[in-house]
Structure formats: structure tokens, C-alpha cells
Design an enzyme around this catalytic site. Structure first.
Site, PDB file in Angstrom:
ATOM      1  CE  LYS A   1      -6.381   5.721   3.009  1.00  0.00           C
ATOM      2  NZ  LYS A   1      -5.534   5.637   4.190  1.00  0.00           N
TER       3      LYS A   1
ATOM      4  CD1 TRP B   1      -2.678   1.793   0.654  1.00  0.00           C
ATOM      5  CD2 TRP B   1      -1.226   2.462   2.221  1.00  0.00           C
ATOM      6  NE1 TRP B   1      -2.994   3.077   1.006  1.00  0.00           N
ATOM      7  CE2 TRP B   1      -2.128   3.514   1.964  1.00  0.00           C
ATOM      8  CE3 TRP B   1      -0.213   2.658   3.169  1.00  0.00           C
ATOM      9  CZ2 TRP B   1      -2.059   4.745   2.623  1.00  0.00           C
ATOM     10  CZ3 TRP B   1      -0.139   3.888   3.820  1.00  0.00           C
ATOM     11  CH2 TRP B   1      -1.058   4.908   3.557  1.00  0.00           C
TER      12      TRP B   1
ATOM     13  CG  HIS C   1      -8.433   1.725   2.189  1.00  0.00           C
ATOM     14  ND1 HIS C   1      -7.252   1.216   1.717  1.00  0.00           N
ATOM     15  CD2 HIS C   1      -8.182   2.110   3.464  1.00  0.00           C
ATOM     16  CE1 HIS C   1      -6.335   1.280   2.670  1.00  0.00           C
ATOM     17  NE2 HIS C   1      -6.884   1.815   3.737  1.00  0.00           N
TER      18      HIS C   1
HETATM   19  C1  RNT Z   1      -3.467   2.438   5.025  1.00  0.00           C
HETATM   20  C2  RNT Z   1      -3.644   1.002   4.733  1.00  0.00           C
HETATM   21  C3  RNT Z   1      -2.550   0.129   5.209  1.00  0.00           C
HETATM   22  C4  RNT Z   1      -2.055   0.509   6.592  1.00  0.00           C
HETATM   23  C5  RNT Z   1      -1.116  -0.480   7.192  1.00  0.00           C
HETATM   24  C6  RNT Z   1      -0.370   0.100   8.337  1.00  0.00           C
HETATM   25  O1  RNT Z   1      -4.573   3.178   4.756  1.00  0.00           O
HETATM   26  O2  RNT Z   1      -4.851   0.553   5.240  1.00  0.00           O
HETATM   27  O3  RNT Z   1      -2.953  -1.174   5.151  1.00  0.00           O
HETATM   28  O4  RNT Z   1      -3.109   0.705   7.473  1.00  0.00           O
HETATM   29  O5  RNT Z   1      -0.314  -1.004   6.230  1.00  0.00           O
HETATM   30 ZN    ZN Z   2      -5.235  -1.549   5.181  1.00  0.00          ZN
END
Ligand code: RNT
Ligand code: ZN
Length: 436
Positions: A233, A190, A267
């Protein structure tokens, strides 16, 4: 303390009641026992990690609260996590981030583009001793090279290269986890990249992201050791207007490259759940992953509670038959775990061990509720077009004695029943956390 005799009596009555509806509670518990949830390490220290590269959290993530007692070292985090495991029925996994490299000694001075399995030997040894699997994540935040909120989509090729190297190194770490522990590691990517205000070039960063991802995934790794996933996201703090790594972008990417897609419940737009996405995406991908979270007004990553959203997710997993691995005609070889369940939230305003336990137990309870629903009656009603009966049965099912079955599960798994786990967390807080 619940009276054990009353618990046993309650379970006997519950089992009879469920049997009347064609539901076998013993079979349900046998299924639940096999569920392995990937528990996120970052609830234990507010997504802090153990690096010394000088970055601070930000980059689209925010943790609020300063409850005392947070883990400050890998040793403390592992000890806290062991406490969590002791309060959960079943056998679960730990999900690590690259920023949790155990820097005691060897890895000092190693930046994220130079990480390797060596920096995670303590984690591997510990996981082996605990008999648990590990999952992994590249860390694209909290680092000086996240510049202007850009990583894999940065205009400067040198910055992109740094982050591409990081991506590859982490996949290698994931493969080392999988190999050492005998269970594939999900390595989830991510990035926080995005823009606060309306961009005029939406295509450019996406083309860069596509290129960067292809560079990261080019080295082929054994899928029995490492599984790659990408996590979309739609928005973030400071990235309210544009995110190159949107849902459509990564859906297309995952399907065309056959990597997993991670659906995070926080997200999407506030009324958009992930439950309905699961069956759509599974028509085009053999396997996906979930980050079960709870956004309140935005992707605020609140502790998972037993909401309708959570139950909808659990129903898709259970009623879709995705709890246990299955063989797909299109995929020879070992059966596939089509949905990998992970948690993702971080609350620093309450006892962090309790936060972990509450969310994890809720995930399991949501699965149990789905396992105990009179699904064959519900399907019959739906398939025969009797939507009156479907609605009536769904609503009646909500007050069936699931709690008695849950208590029986905890009892037979040798973990605290009902609310009694809390006393243990409170004792631990007095004796351990409060002295940190
Ligand atoms: C961020 C994502 C991701 C993080 C973690 C810490 O919006 O959700 O997965 O929360 O990797
Ligand atoms: Zn996440």
C-alpha cells in the site's frame, strides 16, 4: 418481476447475436459458474471483529456510516453471509480476519499472539456445512499493540516479536482451514505501518520489516493447505508520507521469497490502476491475489461498481486465461490458480448485505463482459496491426446484450434475476436487521 418468457426470449436472441461474433454464451456461463470469489467478512460489521482486547479501528482504516442492523456476533455475521450467498450465482469463499475469532467461550483472554485453530472451530464447522472455502488475514490494526502506527516495523523488539508471533499463528490457522476444508487458504498480510510526515530514515523500518517477514514465513507450511501473501500500500490515513510496505518493497519480497502478492485496487495513486500490473507481476510470480476495491479520491474502499477500472481487471483475468487453474511448466504438481480474486471494501452507509451483493455481482458481471467479448476478433485485429478495427470492435462490444446472458445465468443458478434480489434484502432488513 421480469417476465420469465421475455427473459428466455431475450437470452435466445442474445445467444444468436454473440454466436455471430464467434462467442459461445453457453461456454462463457460454464466458465463463470466455476469462478469462486473470496468475499470479505468485514463488510458485514464495519471491520469490527469480535475481540475484547480494547482496540478501536483506526490504524489507517476508516469506515464511514452507521446504517442500522450491523452484525454484532459471529452468529449474526454468518447468518448475514448466508443471505448474501443465497443471492449470488456460483459458489464463493469467505475471507476472515484474525479479529473475527469466535470468542464464545474457549478463546476468551487469548491475545493475538496466542490464537490457534481452536479459536476458529465454529467458523470451520460452519464453512464445512456451507461447502465453502475460507481465506484468512492477520489483523495488524485495532489493537493496543499497534503503537504510534507501528507493528512489524516497531523499534521495540518486544512489540515486533508480538506481531511476528501473530503472523505465524495466523498462518497456522490458515493451514488448519485449508486442511479441514480441502481447499488452500490464502493467508494475506497487510500492515498499517507508516508515517504522517516526511521521514528522515526510510531504510530503517524497511530493514525491520524484511526481518519480521522472514521470521513470520520461516516455518514451512504445506502449500496445499496454506498460501501466504503480502499486500502493499502506498499511503494511508495518518501514513500519507511514507509506508515501509510499499509496492516495490513487497514486489521484491514476494519475488525473492516466492509468496503471493496481493494487488489492492485502492492502494495506488488515484489514477494508477492495478489491471496493468497483473501481467507484469505474473511474469515473475506463479500466483497472485487481488483485493478488488474502489477508491474514491483515496483508498476509501467504496462498494465495487461496474467501472472501467473493474472491467480492465476482469479483462486481464479472462483474456489472460487466468480464470481457471493452469499447469505451469516451471511448477510440477497440481494446476495453479494464478489469480485469486478477493473483494475488499466496507460501506456502513447503506444496507451491508446489499453492499456485499452489489459488489460481488459486479465482479461477476465484469468477468462475464470479458468472457463475452469477441476476443478472437480483437486479437486478430491487434496482431495484424489493425488498431482501427480493434478500437471499433471494443466500443461496439460495450452495447452487446450481455444483460440477457447475465439474467439467464442467475435464472439457471436459481438466484434472483436482475434487480429482484433487492426485494429480498429489503424483506430481510424489515424482519431481521431492523430488530437488532
Ligand atoms: C487495508 C488493506 C487490507 C484491509 C483488510 C481489512 O488498506 O486493504 O486488505 O482492507 O485487511
Ligand atoms: Zn486490501
Amino acid at each position: 418481476m421480469p417476465n420469465p418468457k421475455s427473459l428466455a426470449a431475450a437470452y435466445t436472441l442474445a445467444r444468436e447475436r454473440f454466436a455471430e461474433l464467434g462467442v459461445d454464451t453457453e461456454a462463457a456461463l460454464r466458465q463463470l459458474e466455476k469462478v469462486s470469489i473470496s468475499l470479505h467478512c468485514w463488510q458485514g460489521d464495519d471491520v469490527g471483529g469480535f475481540e475484547t482486547t480494547g482496540g478501536t479501528l483506526g490504524d489507517g482504516l476508516a469506515v464511514t456510516g452507521n446504517y442500522p442492523g450491523k452484525a454484532r456476533t459471529p452468529q449474526e455475521l454468518r447468518a448475514d453471509f448466508e443471505k448474501v450467498l443465497s443471492l449470488l450465482p456460483g459458489r464463493h469463499r469467505l475471507n476472515l480476519h484474525a479479529s473475527y475469532a469466535d470468542v464464545s467461550g474457549r478463546s476468551l483472554g487469548r491475545d493475538r499472539d496466542q490464537l490457534g485453530p481452536d479459536q476458529f472451530q465454529e467458523w470451520i464447522a460452519w464453512a464445512r456445512a456451507q461447502k465453502i472455502g475460507l481465506d484468512f488475514n492477520q489483523t495488524y490494526f485495532g489493537h493496543p499493540k499497534v503503537q504510534g502506527g507501528f507493528t512489524l516495523t516497531h523499534r521495540d523488539p518486544a512489540i515486533r516479536r508480538f506481531w511476528v508471533e501473530h503472523g505465524i499463528r495466523c498462518r497456522e490457522v490458515g493451514a488448519a482451514f485449508g486442511k479441514a476444508l480441502g481447499t488452500p487458504c490464502l493467508t494475506n498480510l497487510w500492515i498499517p505501518d507508516g508515517m504522517k510526515d516526511t521521514p528522515v530514515d526510510r531504510m530503517g523500518p524497511r530493514e525491520l520489516l524484511l526481518q519480521s517477514l522472514d521470521d513470520i514465513f520461516r516455518p514451512k507450511l504445506d502449500r496445499t493447505h496454506n498460501l501466504d501473501s503480502v499486500e502493499p500500500k502506498l499511503f494511508g490515513i495518518g501514513a500519507e508520507s511514507y509506508t515501509p510496505g510499499s509496492h516495490e518493497f513487497y514486489l521484491g519480497y514476494a519475488v525473492s521469497r516466492q509468496v503471493l502478492l496481493t494487488l489492492d485496487a485502492g492502494h495506488y495513486h488515484p489514477t494508477e490502476g492495478i489491471a496493468d500490473k497483473i501481467s507484469s507481476v505474473l511474469c515473475f510470480l506463479p500466483e497472485i491475489a487481488l483485493h478488488v476495491s474502489r477508491g474514491v479520491r483515496w483508498d476509501s474502499d467504496h462498494v465495487v461498481t461496474l467501472t472501467d477500472d473493474l472491467q480492465a481487471i476482469a479483462q486481464e483475468i479472462v483474456w489472460g486465461n487466468h480464470l481457471a487453474p493452469v499447469r505451469l511448466p516451471s511448477h510440477a504438481g497440481a494446476p495453479l490458480q494464478r489469480i485469486r480474486i478477493g473483494l475488499d471494501y466496507f460501506d456502513a452507509s447503506i444496507n451491508r448485505i446489499a453492499a456485499w451483493v452489489i459488489g460481488s455481482r459486479n465482479m461477476l458481471r465484469a468477468l462475464l463482459l470479458a468472457l463475452l467479448a469477441p476476443i478472437s476478433k480483437l486479437r486478430d485485429a491487434e496482431w495484424s496491426g489493425d488498431y482501427t478495427a480493434r478500437l471499433a470492435l471494443l466500443e461496439e462490444a460495450k452495447l452487446l446484450p450481455t444483460g440477457a446472458v447475465w439474467d439467464q445465468f442467475c435464472e439457471t443458478q436459481g438466484v434472483p434475476v436482475a434487480e429482484t434480489w433487492l426485494a429480498e434484502v429489503q424483506r430481510h432488513e424489515r424482519e431481521v436487521l431492523s430488530k437488532r
